[in-house]
Design an enzyme around this catalytic site. Structure first.
Site, mmCIF file in Angstrom:
data_model
loop_
_atom_site.group_PDB
_atom_site.id
_atom_site.type_symbol
_atom_site.label_atom_id
_atom_site.label_comp_id
_atom_site.label_asym_id
_atom_site.label_seq_id
_atom_site.Cartn_x
_atom_site.Cartn_y
_atom_site.Cartn_z
ATOM 1 N N ASN A 1 41.410 51.961 16.733
ATOM 2 C CA ASN A 1 42.327 53.271 17.094
ATOM 3 C C ASN A 1 43.430 53.120 17.854
ATOM 4 O O ASN A 1 43.183 52.983 19.131
ATOM 5 C CB ASN A 1 41.142 53.963 17.737
ATOM 6 N N ARG B 1 41.135 54.619 12.576
ATOM 7 C CA ARG B 1 41.302 55.980 12.598
ATOM 8 C C ARG B 1 42.816 56.416 12.366
ATOM 9 O O ARG B 1 43.901 55.954 13.027
ATOM 10 C CB ARG B 1 41.027 56.302 14.077
ATOM 11 N N HIS C 1 40.272 66.334 15.182
ATOM 12 C CA HIS C 1 38.952 66.222 15.725
ATOM 13 C C HIS C 1 37.837 66.305 14.558
ATOM 14 O O HIS C 1 36.617 66.348 14.930
ATOM 15 C CB HIS C 1 38.538 66.891 16.821
ATOM 16 N N ARG D 1 47.967 71.089 27.022
ATOM 17 C CA ARG D 1 48.471 71.839 25.873
ATOM 18 C C ARG D 1 47.893 73.282 26.270
ATOM 19 O O ARG D 1 46.844 73.638 26.652
ATOM 20 C CB ARG D 1 47.922 71.436 24.565
ATOM 21 N N GLU E 1 32.885 59.324 17.286
ATOM 22 C CA GLU E 1 33.785 58.934 16.206
ATOM 23 C C GLU E 1 33.860 57.314 15.707
ATOM 24 O O GLU E 1 34.124 57.408 14.428
ATOM 25 C CB GLU E 1 35.055 59.368 16.578
#
Ligand code: ADP
Length: 401
Positions: free
Chosen positions: A7, A93, A182, A243, A385
């Site tokens: 990743n 990923r 996600h 964010r 993940e």
């Protein structure tokens, strides 16, 4: 089969080496992270069952980072492989798969070209993913490399959920639409939720709440994502670490005018200085906010806003799902914060959501946290993940040979 899961972020490479017998029988034999790539203070932190070490040294780029990872796997005290030839496949990923990729794929020249073409849509994320793929193709040659996309699970969104109400030509010209992110996490926890509930995923109505430094909720009907809170970019939706999530887009123009800011500067404010950090003025980490809340109004306000907005999304998704069977909390906050889980769920009793305070004390492990008489089963499910990437890679690599 030894599968390396990679990743790559803009300044990090996270990795895990899986030894897989099949999809359900596997072991993580080593894992680690290279941080601060291309900046001062780069370091590798590597762990295997045999030993753990931290090495600080300059790491100018992702290729050098991956060379260090391979060295840690194949030599020294942490050696778990006799050589790079023992790696059978690599799973990557990839953040943005655009409209083209609605599932994981074997990386061919054509696929890599298509991932490059998506870089326009994810300028921060896809370029490091591409660097990682290219470096692995060179360093671990001749083995299947597989791409697993964050957007892919949301490929089932209906058109009316992904088209924005702006001139349609911008969708046609630039593919501006809701993509969602996600996806690998939402998919994983939905599958686990079905197992925990002892019912087929195909008959469930679920809301999965991924709450880490990025936050997204997804409405999953019969195993398919039908709506999700992140949009064209990961900026939309709930309140996140830094964010802003949903705001009136007019705020952007107002700020540009009043503060004399450029579009880039406002983008930076909304991505890096907003959310939990922006409201509280304390930190982007909800742990700090929970600590400060008893004596700080803005910390309390931050927690109230997080919960209030989360409730609104749960209500909206309840409506479009036509009811709800399971509500799942995952990622850093979802797995670790009983306070935030409780404050989101309290007041939703009328939707059949009843939290058990004792069960809700759980952290970082799969657990049911609702009462036995709760119509909706509320669960904490740690996301994984990397495991999804390893499984998809295993399946695709085996399919080849
Ligand atoms: P990322 O999205 O970067 O992978 P994580 O899923 O690891 O992030 O989530 C990181 C966030 O989780 C932290 O910013 C913090 O707010 C939150 N978090 C982690 N542990 C706890 C905890 N014990 N209590 C409350 N929040 C926590």
């Amino acid at each position: 089969m030894n599968i390396l899961v990679v990743n790559c972020g803009s300044s990090t490479v996270k990795y895990q080496l899986f030894r897989m017998e099949d999809e359900d029988r596997y072991e993580v034999v080593a894992r680690g992270i290279v941080e601060r790539i291309g900046i001062s203070g780069s370091r590798l932190e590597h762990r295997s069952a045999l030993d753990t070490f931290v090495e600080e040294r300059p790491v100018p780029n992702h290729r050098v980072a991956l060379e260090l990872v391979i060295a840690a796997l194949t030599s020294g005290k942490t050696q778990v492989l006799s050589g790079v030839g023992e790696i059978d496949a690599v799973g990557h990923r990839v953040v943005h798969g655009g409209e083209k990729f609605t599932g994981s794929v074997l990386i061919t020249d054509e696929v890599l070209e298509a991932i490059r073409a998506c870089a326009d849509l994810a300028p921060l994320h896809n370029p490091p993913n591409i660097l990682g793929i290219e470096a692995c193709q060179e360093l671990i040659p001749g083995v299947p490399q597989v791409a697993v996309f964050d957007t892919a699970f949301h490929g089932t969104l209906p058109e009316y959920a992904y088209i924005y109400a702006i001139p349609y030509e911008y969708y046609e010209k630039y593919r501006i639409r809701r993509y969602g992110f996600h996806g690998t996490s939402h998919r994983y926890v939905a599958e686990r939720a079905a197992k925990m509930m002892g019912r087929p995923l195909e008959e469930l109505r679920l809301i999965t709440c991924h709450m880490g430094s990025g936050v997204s909720f997804t409405a999953i009907l019969h195993g398919k994502s039908i709506d999700t809170s992140m949009g064209f970019t990961p900026l939309e939706g709930l309140v996140m670490g830094t964010r802003c999530g949903d705001i009136d887009p007019a705020i952007v123009f107002f700020l540009m005018e009043k503060e004399g800011l450029s579009a880039k500067e406002v983008e930076e404010i909304l991505n890096k200085k907003s959310g939990v950090l922006g409201i509280s003025g304390i930190s982007s980490d909800t742990r700090d906010i929970e600590d400060a809340a008893p004596h700080n109004h803005r910390a309390r306000l931050t927690l109230d806003i997080i919960a209030y907005r989360a409730k609104k999304y749960i209500g909206a998704y309840y409506a479009i799902l036509g009811g709800l069977d399971g509500l799942v909390f995952t990622a850093g906050i979802g797995e670790n914060s009983p306070y935030i889980r409780k404050s989101i769920c309290s007041g939703l009793e009328h939707l059949g959501i009843l939290i058990d305070d004792e069960r809700n004390t759980v952290r970082r492990k799969e657990a049911l946290i609702s009462r036995d008489d709760s119509r909706v089963q509320v669960m904490v499910i740690p996301t994984n993940e990397e495991l999804v990437i390893a499984r998809d890679t295993w399946r695709i690599a085996r399919g080849m040979g």
